[in-house]
Design an enzyme around this catalytic site. Structure first.
Site, PDB file in Angstrom:
ATOM      1  N   ASN A  62      80.197 -38.779  14.159  1.00 29.06           N
ATOM      2  CA  ASN A  62      79.796 -38.834  12.755  1.00 29.06           C
ATOM      3  C   ASN A  62      80.953 -39.251  11.867  1.00 29.06           C
ATOM      4  O   ASN A  62      82.106 -38.892  12.104  1.00 29.06           O
ATOM      5  CB  ASN A  62      79.139 -37.523  12.287  1.00 29.06           C
ATOM      6  N   GLU A  64      81.854 -39.223   7.945  1.00 32.12           N
ATOM      7  CA  GLU A  64      81.461 -38.697   6.633  1.00 32.12           C
ATOM      8  C   GLU A  64      82.176 -39.441   5.512  1.00 32.12           C
ATOM      9  O   GLU A  64      83.059 -40.270   5.768  1.00 32.12           O
ATOM     10  CB  GLU A  64      81.737 -37.186   6.587  1.00 32.12           C
ATOM     11  N   CYS A  73      75.426 -40.316  10.926  1.00 26.27           N
ATOM     12  CA  CYS A  73      75.427 -39.437  12.105  1.00 26.27           C
ATOM     13  C   CYS A  73      76.004 -40.154  13.325  1.00 26.27           C
ATOM     14  O   CYS A  73      75.928 -41.384  13.448  1.00 26.27           O
ATOM     15  CB  CYS A  73      74.004 -39.030  12.466  1.00 26.27           C
ATOM     16  N   GLU A  75      74.876 -40.302  16.394  1.00 29.21           N
ATOM     17  CA  GLU A  75      73.922 -41.031  17.239  1.00 29.21           C
ATOM     18  C   GLU A  75      73.699 -42.442  16.698  1.00 29.21           C
ATOM     19  O   GLU A  75      73.606 -43.407  17.440  1.00 29.21           O
ATOM     20  CB  GLU A  75      72.572 -40.296  17.289  1.00 29.21           C
ATOM     21  N   CYS A 112      68.974 -35.308  14.376  1.00 32.77           N
ATOM     22  CA  CYS A 112      68.214 -35.234  13.119  1.00 32.77           C
ATOM     23  C   CYS A 112      67.055 -36.237  13.158  1.00 32.77           C
ATOM     24  O   CYS A 112      67.009 -37.139  14.007  1.00 32.77           O
ATOM     25  CB  CYS A 112      69.119 -35.503  11.923  1.00 32.77           C
ATOM     26  N   CYS A 115      67.912 -40.064  13.044  1.00 34.93           N
ATOM     27  CA  CYS A 115      68.442 -40.574  14.321  1.00 34.93           C
ATOM     28  C   CYS A 115      67.325 -40.731  15.346  1.00 34.93           C
ATOM     29  O   CYS A 115      67.302 -41.684  16.119  1.00 34.93           O
ATOM     30  CB  CYS A 115      69.534 -39.652  14.859  1.00 34.93           C
TER      31      CYS A 115
HETATM   32  N1  THU Z   1      75.059 -35.050  12.182  1.00 32.46           N
HETATM   33  C1  THU Z   1      75.097 -35.918  13.228  1.00 32.46           C
HETATM   34  O1  THU Z   1      76.108 -36.607  13.445  1.00 32.46           O
HETATM   35  N2  THU Z   1      74.013 -36.015  14.023  1.00 32.46           N
HETATM   36  C2  THU Z   1      72.857 -35.326  13.833  1.00 32.46           C
HETATM   37  O2  THU Z   1      71.885 -35.543  14.552  1.00 32.46           O
HETATM   38  C3  THU Z   1      72.784 -34.304  12.796  1.00 32.46           C
HETATM   39  C4  THU Z   1      73.925 -34.214  11.875  1.00 32.46           C
HETATM   40  C5  THU Z   1      76.226 -34.969  11.300  1.00 32.46           C
HETATM   41  C6  THU Z   1      76.005 -35.469   9.903  1.00 32.46           C
HETATM   42  C7  THU Z   1      77.091 -34.738   9.152  1.00 32.46           C
HETATM   43  O3  THU Z   1      78.275 -35.489   9.245  1.00 32.46           O
HETATM   44  C8  THU Z   1      77.258 -33.438   9.914  1.00 32.46           C
HETATM   45  O4  THU Z   1      76.643 -33.638  11.175  1.00 32.46           O
HETATM   46  C9  THU Z   1      76.636 -32.230   9.249  1.00 32.46           C
HETATM   47  O5  THU Z   1      75.320 -32.451   8.966  1.00 32.46           O
END
Ligand code: THU
Length: 167
Positions: A62, A64, A73, A75, A112, A115
């Protein structure tokens, strides 16, 4: 009219030992990717690793941003990068895991909704099922044989093109 019912199948393995050697390696790659995530705001570092049909492994994590919705994210970072570098790719498996700086994640990290939607389109385009392997830092490993077990009633590209012509 009776309600329709839907059955989903998943495996809950006691740990990575129950995976094939190739899938254990994929999960290890996802764990390595999680360590390199850029997640200074959530401190929730997610790693994803994709196994392509020819055995190539592509990883992502991920990313940010101070403007929160601009982040992405793990994925989708992995899938979009894989598709950019290997257009028309066929994904055999995707492993996902996460590290929380505040403690140990002991249950599988499930992707999520956004994704899942992206996974579903690549799975449909490729014509082969995408196995999804999910674990926390430790604990059980959850496995589904296809994205359709994570996202039933998917919005697919057919909807954009298949419609009854106006008379
Ligand atoms: N996140 C992912 O990388 N993948 C997911 O399927 C769910 C959430 C990340 C997004 C954000 O950077 C952190 O997790 C908290 O939500």
């Amino acid at each position: 009219m009776p309600a329709e019912k839907l059955m989903l199948e998943y495996l809950m393995l006691s740990g990575p030992d129950e995976l094939s050697a190739g899938e254990q390696r994929l999960l290890e790659e996802a764990k390595g990717a999680a360590l390199k995530a850029y997640a200074p705001y959530s401190n929730f570092r997610v790693g994803a690793a994709i196994m392509l049909e020819d055995g190539t492994i592509v990883t992502g994590n991920n990313q940010e941003n101070a403007a929160y919705p601009s982040g992405l994210c793990a994925e989708r970072v992995a899938l979009f990068y894989a598709s950019a570098v290997h257009p028309g790719m066929k994904v055999k498996a995707l492993a996902v895991t996460a590290i929380n700086s505040d403690g140990i994640i002991e249950q599988p990290v499930t992707p999520c909704g956004a994704c899942r939607q992206v996974m579903a389109e690549y799975e449909k385009n490729s014509g082969i099922p995408m196995r999804i392997i999910m674990q926390g830092q430790t604990g059980p490993v959850m496995v589904v044989d296809s994205v359709s077990s994570l996202l039933p009633f998917t919005f697919v590209n057919d909807f954009l093109f298949n419609h009854k012509r106006k008379p």
